[in-house]
Design an enzyme around this catalytic site. Structure first.
Site, PDB file in Angstrom:
ATOM      1  N   GLY A  29       0.833  -1.205   0.000  1.00 20.53           N
ATOM      2  CA  GLY A  29       0.000   0.000   0.000  1.00 20.53           C
ATOM      3  C   GLY A  29       0.861   1.244   0.000  1.00 20.53           C
ATOM      4  O   GLY A  29       2.050   1.184  -0.302  1.00 20.53           O
ATOM      5  N   ASN A  30       0.282   2.374   0.326  1.00 14.85           N
ATOM      6  CA  ASN A  30       1.053   3.619   0.421  1.00 14.85           C
ATOM      7  C   ASN A  30       0.407   4.522   1.477  1.00 14.85           C
ATOM      8  O   ASN A  30      -0.621   4.178   2.056  1.00 14.85           O
ATOM      9  CB  ASN A  30       1.150   4.306  -0.945  1.00 14.85           C
ATOM     10  CG  ASN A  30      -0.212   4.635  -1.517  1.00 14.85           C
ATOM     11  OD1 ASN A  30      -0.939   5.459  -0.976  1.00 14.85           O
ATOM     12  ND2 ASN A  30      -0.584   3.960  -2.604  1.00 14.85           N
ATOM     13  N   HIS A  31       1.037   5.678   1.715  1.00 18.79           N
ATOM     14  CA  HIS A  31       0.621   6.546   2.827  1.00 18.79           C
ATOM     15  C   HIS A  31      -0.548   7.487   2.510  1.00 18.79           C
ATOM     16  O   HIS A  31      -0.839   8.375   3.295  1.00 18.79           O
ATOM     17  CB  HIS A  31       1.805   7.388   3.294  1.00 18.79           C
ATOM     18  CG  HIS A  31       2.855   6.599   4.002  1.00 18.79           C
ATOM     19  ND1 HIS A  31       2.589   5.909   5.155  1.00 18.79           N
ATOM     20  CD2 HIS A  31       4.153   6.384   3.707  1.00 18.79           C
ATOM     21  CE1 HIS A  31       3.694   5.299   5.552  1.00 18.79           C
ATOM     22  NE2 HIS A  31       4.659   5.565   4.687  1.00 18.79           N
ATOM     23  N   SER A  32      -1.191   7.324   1.363  1.00 16.44           N
ATOM     24  CA  SER A  32      -2.307   8.222   1.045  1.00 16.44           C
ATOM     25  C   SER A  32      -3.419   8.107   2.095  1.00 16.44           C
ATOM     26  O   SER A  32      -3.818   7.004   2.476  1.00 16.44           O
ATOM     27  CB  SER A  32      -2.869   7.874  -0.337  1.00 16.44           C
ATOM     28  OG  SER A  32      -4.085   8.554  -0.545  1.00 16.44           O
ATOM     29  N   ALA A  97      -4.130   7.486  -5.015  1.00 12.61           N
ATOM     30  CA  ALA A  97      -2.733   7.061  -5.136  1.00 12.61           C
ATOM     31  C   ALA A  97      -2.755   5.561  -5.413  1.00 12.61           C
ATOM     32  O   ALA A  97      -2.677   4.739  -4.500  1.00 12.61           O
ATOM     33  CB  ALA A  97      -1.973   7.373  -3.859  1.00 12.61           C
TER      34      ALA A  97
END
Ligand code: CTP
Length: 220
Positions: A29-32, A97
């Protein structure tokens, strides 16, 4: 009440990250946080639009009754949802994102620890904005986001063209207070022949700036 209304318009907004499963308990995943996309959805809804918000996993709630949320997890699910709704949208805003890659194989059982190294093969995900750009109608207006660390304007311009967008909102990671983990953002909006720079602001005000400029363009 503002005169810049979107009454009668349908706006499709993607927001948040996507989670790409590795096994039943892990994902890429990512930090969005989804804050920018949700702020945009709210801003459009307040101005009378019907908003289709396709959202990855976030800790946010869309409160306005004119916002219809479709919750998804992966890029593929986001693509399927967006594709099914795109034809009826007047404006498309790609604020998500999206993970560029996903694990080639999803293990059906938790991967157990073994050895000092673990390699996971990744395959490319669909570029939702680019795919929708190909099918974009003459009457539709589309907006993308870009987060860059170097050659910012040049990269943003390339994405504008490659994804057939009308507008790209550039966040620079070089600006303190801008990006994923902040409630503030500093943006530059890049269009084919125009560049508009804004000051560091709260994300709800940034959303207002973006929505105002979209209004100017679609009502020009
Ligand atoms: N985007 C998308 N689907 C993807 C990747 C990106 O819809 N699979 C959209 C984002 O929502 C954003 C824009 O494309 O509006 C730019 O995303 P970005 O990740 O910056 O661009 P990429 O084309 O993935 O380029 P790179 O990661 O190499 O900078």
């Amino acid at each position: 009440m503002t005169k810049r209304t979107f009454k009668g318009k349908t706006i499709l907004v993607t927001a948040g990250p996507t989670h790409e499963p590795i096994d039943p308990v892990r994902f890429i995943g990512n930090h969005s946080t989804g804050k920018m996309g949700y702020a945009l959805a709210e801003s459009f809804a307040i101005r009378g639009a019907r908003v289709q918000l396709v959202s990855g996993p976030v800790n946010l709630e869309a409160k306005h009754p004119q916002i219809h949320v479709t919750a998804v997890t992966t890029a593929e699910q986001m693509y399927e949802a967006v594709k099914s709704m795109a034809a009826t949208a007047d404006i498309l805003v790609f604020a998500a994102a999206v993970a560029d890659y996903r694990p080639k194989v999803v293990a059906d059982k938790k991967i157990k620890k073994s050895g000092n190294e673990l390699t996971i093969d990744l395959v490319k995900n669909v570029d939702i904005a680019a795919a929708l750009g190909k099918a974009k109608k003459e009457t539709q207006f589309s907006v993308g986001f870009a987060l860059e660390t170097n050659n910012e304007s040049e990269n943003a311009r390339e994405k504008l063209q490659k994804k057939n967008l009308d507008m790209i909102v550039l966040n620079s990671l070089n600006d303190p207070g801008a990006g994923f983990k902040h409630d503030t953002n500093k943006i530059t909006i890049i269009e084919k022949d125009t560049v508009t720079a804004f000051d560091l602001k709260h994300k709800s005000e940034v959303a207002e700036d973006i929505v105002n400029l979209i209004w100017e363009r679609v009502n020009a």
